[in-house]
Design a protein around this motif. Structure first.
Motif, PDB file in Angstrom:
ATOM      1  N   SER A   1       9.305  -4.066 -12.260  1.00 57.22           N
ATOM      2  CA  SER A   1      10.468  -4.367 -11.622  1.00 57.22           C
ATOM      3  C   SER A   1      11.082  -5.865 -12.434  1.00 57.22           C
ATOM      4  CB  SER A   1       9.981  -4.574 -10.109  1.00 57.22           C
ATOM      5  OG  SER A   1       9.577  -5.920  -9.803  1.00 57.22           O
TER       6      SER A   1
ATOM      7  N   GLN B   1      -4.860  -4.409 -13.222  1.00 55.10           N
ATOM      8  CA  GLN B   1      -4.600  -3.452 -13.663  1.00 55.10           C
ATOM      9  C   GLN B   1      -2.890  -3.264 -14.082  1.00 55.10           C
ATOM     10  OE1 GLN B   1      -5.690  -0.396 -11.111  1.00 55.10           O
ATOM     11  NE2 GLN B   1      -7.914  -0.623 -11.439  1.00 55.10           N
ATOM     12  N   THR B   2      -2.239  -3.991 -13.225  1.00 57.93           N
ATOM     13  CA  THR B   2      -0.725  -3.956 -13.703  1.00 57.93           C
ATOM     14  C   THR B   2      -0.589  -4.782 -14.735  1.00 57.93           C
ATOM     15  OG1 THR B   2      -0.251  -3.713 -11.242  1.00 57.93           O
ATOM     16  CG2 THR B   2       1.471  -4.782 -12.552  1.00 57.93           C
TER      17      THR B   2
ATOM     18  N   GLU C   1     -10.725  -2.940  -7.957  1.00 57.14           N
ATOM     19  CA  GLU C   1      -9.472  -3.231  -7.675  1.00 57.14           C
ATOM     20  C   GLU C   1      -8.614  -1.979  -7.205  1.00 57.14           C
ATOM     21  OE1 GLU C   1      -6.846  -6.306 -10.236  1.00 57.14           O
ATOM     22  OE2 GLU C   1      -6.711  -4.311 -11.082  1.00 57.14           O
ATOM     23  N   THR C   2      -9.066  -1.033  -7.690  1.00 55.17           N
ATOM     24  CA  THR C   2      -8.319   0.490  -7.218  1.00 55.17           C
ATOM     25  C   THR C   2      -8.429   0.751  -5.796  1.00 55.17           C
ATOM     26  OG1 THR C   2      -8.620   1.196  -9.483  1.00 55.17           O
ATOM     27  CG2 THR C   2      -7.869   2.875  -7.477  1.00 55.17           C
TER      28      THR C   2
ATOM     29  N   LYS D   1     -16.942 -13.615  -7.820  1.00 55.66           N
ATOM     30  CA  LYS D   1     -16.077 -14.176  -6.800  1.00 55.66           C
ATOM     31  C   LYS D   1     -16.145 -13.242  -5.797  1.00 55.66           C
ATOM     32  CE  LYS D   1     -11.180 -14.845  -6.654  1.00 55.66           C
ATOM     33  NZ  LYS D   1      -9.683 -14.589  -7.215  1.00 55.66           N
TER      34      LYS D   1
ATOM     35  N   LEU E   1       9.380  -9.075 -10.967  1.00 52.50           N
ATOM     36  CA  LEU E   1       8.292  -9.203 -11.773  1.00 52.50           C
ATOM     37  C   LEU E   1       8.396  -9.773 -13.162  1.00 52.50           C
ATOM     38  CD1 LEU E   1       5.250  -9.549 -11.988  1.00 52.50           C
ATOM     39  CD2 LEU E   1       4.944  -7.087 -11.993  1.00 52.50           C
TER      40      LEU E   1
ATOM     41  N   ASP F   1       0.291  -4.159  -4.819  1.00 57.54           N
ATOM     42  CA  ASP F   1       1.195  -4.548  -5.678  1.00 57.54           C
ATOM     43  C   ASP F   1       2.299  -3.787  -6.015  1.00 57.54           C
ATOM     44  OD1 ASP F   1       0.041  -3.132  -7.618  1.00 57.54           O
ATOM     45  OD2 ASP F   1      -0.130  -4.710  -9.066  1.00 57.54           O
ATOM     46  N   GLU F   2       3.270  -4.044  -6.615  1.00 53.61           N
ATOM     47  CA  GLU F   2       4.592  -3.268  -6.928  1.00 53.61           C
ATOM     48  C   GLU F   2       3.995  -1.873  -7.810  1.00 53.61           C
ATOM     49  OE1 GLU F   2       7.367  -5.620  -9.083  1.00 53.61           O
ATOM     50  OE2 GLU F   2       6.699  -4.221 -11.074  1.00 53.61           O
ATOM     51  N   ARG F   3       2.920  -1.951  -8.852  1.00 49.89           N
ATOM     52  CA  ARG F   3       2.851  -0.959  -9.491  1.00 49.89           C
ATOM     53  C   ARG F   3       1.863   0.320  -8.790  1.00 49.89           C
ATOM     54  NH1 ARG F   3      -2.060  -0.103 -11.728  1.00 49.89           N
ATOM     55  NH2 ARG F   3      -2.231   1.564 -13.338  1.00 49.89           N
TER      56      ARG F   3
ATOM     57  N   MET G   1      -6.450  -1.682  -3.906  1.00 51.92           N
ATOM     58  CA  MET G   1      -5.213  -1.551  -3.665  1.00 51.92           C
ATOM     59  C   MET G   1      -5.013  -0.238  -2.797  1.00 51.92           C
ATOM     60  SD  MET G   1      -2.943  -3.462  -5.449  1.00 51.92           S
ATOM     61  CE  MET G   1      -3.911  -5.094  -5.453  1.00 51.92           C
TER      62      MET G   1
ATOM     63  N   GLY H   1       0.364 -12.864  -8.358  1.00 46.72           N
ATOM     64  CA  GLY H   1       0.263 -12.030  -7.367  1.00 46.72           C
ATOM     65  C   GLY H   1       0.106 -10.642  -7.494  1.00 46.72           C
ATOM     66  N   VAL H   2      -0.320 -10.170  -8.639  1.00 51.47           N
ATOM     67  CA  VAL H   2      -0.239  -8.491  -8.752  1.00 51.47           C
ATOM     68  C   VAL H   2      -1.743  -8.339  -9.307  1.00 51.47           C
ATOM     69  CG1 VAL H   2       2.118  -8.118  -9.519  1.00 51.47           C
ATOM     70  CG2 VAL H   2       0.252  -8.889 -11.288  1.00 51.47           C
ATOM     71  N   SER H   3      -2.047  -6.908  -9.457  1.00 46.61           N
ATOM     72  CA  SER H   3      -3.459  -6.687  -9.810  1.00 46.61           C
ATOM     73  C   SER H   3      -3.550  -6.672 -11.335  1.00 46.61           C
ATOM     74  CB  SER H   3      -3.761  -5.397  -9.391  1.00 46.61           C
ATOM     75  OG  SER H   3      -2.832  -4.184 -10.194  1.00 46.61           O
TER      76      SER H   3
ATOM     77  N   TYR I   1       3.590   0.682 -18.070  1.00 44.93           N
ATOM     78  CA  TYR I   1       4.291   0.381 -16.791  1.00 44.93           C
ATOM     79  C   TYR I   1       5.372  -0.582 -17.130  1.00 44.93           C
ATOM     80  CZ  TYR I   1       5.275  -1.281 -12.383  1.00 44.93           C
ATOM     81  OH  TYR I   1       6.055  -1.769 -11.000  1.00 44.93           O
TER      82      TYR I   1
END
Lengths: 139, 66
Positions: free
Chosen positions: B41, B28-29, A66-67, A13, B44, A78-80, A70, B24-26, B38
């Motif tokens: 929220s 890794q999340t 990805e790191t 991708k 999520l 993203d939130e994390r 981010m 819409g998150v990674s 983790y």
């Protein structure tokens, strides 16, 4: 053994490069170079420019990670990752404030005024209290 | 927080990356949520539960029981 054709091979991708951080790093590097040059130490300026260019290059070369994506995304992460970023920022702030306090004590203990560490420590303390009040008010 | 995200994802034969993209998150999340490293929220968690068509309390177990 049958060779896979181009159509059969899984396609990687395409991940677009976020250029904002590399460009900002290069800009900051040029500012540091200018500062070093003006201060009569162009070699130091060049070294700092090199460091900033290398830092920016990490985000170009590693843009598939990805790191890295981010880290470059900032508020778009993203939130994390935003939570990780917040904790890392708080940690680095504590380290800097601890270093400022130690440096201030060192200066005082050697009979000096404590500058510039005293105003820096005061700035840290005041900004922390202001942020506490602001975020308390903002809920 | 213990959860059934991995089980539900595998039931639907989804990769972590595909689930991450849908929400819409990674990736890794998603991996961290599945590994209980983790706690997501509330928005999520609700989005995950809705994705799997389950109530949120059936996906996430605040008391630690599955």
């Amino acid at each position: 053994m049958q060779m896979a054709t181009d159509d059969q091979r899984p396609r990687r991708k395409r991940v677009p490069i976020n250029w904002s951080l590399p460009i900002f790093s290069a800009f900051l590097g040029l500012v540091l170079l200018a500062a070093g040059w003006i201060g009569g130490n162009p070699l130091l300026g060049l070294a700092m420019l090199g460091i900033m260019l290398a830092f920016g290059a990490i985000f170009v070369v590693g843009h598939r990670s990805e790191t890295i994506r981010m880290m470059a995304a900032g508020r778009g992460a993203d939130e994390r990752w935003r939570s990780i970023d917040l904790r890392a920022t708080a940690f680095s702030g504590m380290v800097v404030l601890a270093a400022v306090i130690v440096a201030f004590l060192w200066e005082i203990a050697h009979g000096r005024s404590g500058n510039p560490w005293a105003p820096l420590g005061a700035l840290g303390g005041v900004s922390y209290l202001a942020a506490l009040l602001w975020f308390r008010w903002r809920g | 927080m213990r959860n059934d995200v991995r089980t539900l994802r595998l039931e639907r034969k989804l990769s972590q990356g595909a689930l991450a993209e849908a929400l819409g998150v990674s990736r890794q999340t998603i991996n961290s949520i599945e590994a209980d490293r983790y706690t997501p929220s509330l928005p999520l968690a609700i989005a995950l539960a809705r994705f799997f068509g389950r109530p949120v309390e059936e996906v996430f177990h605040a008391d630690g029981n599955r």
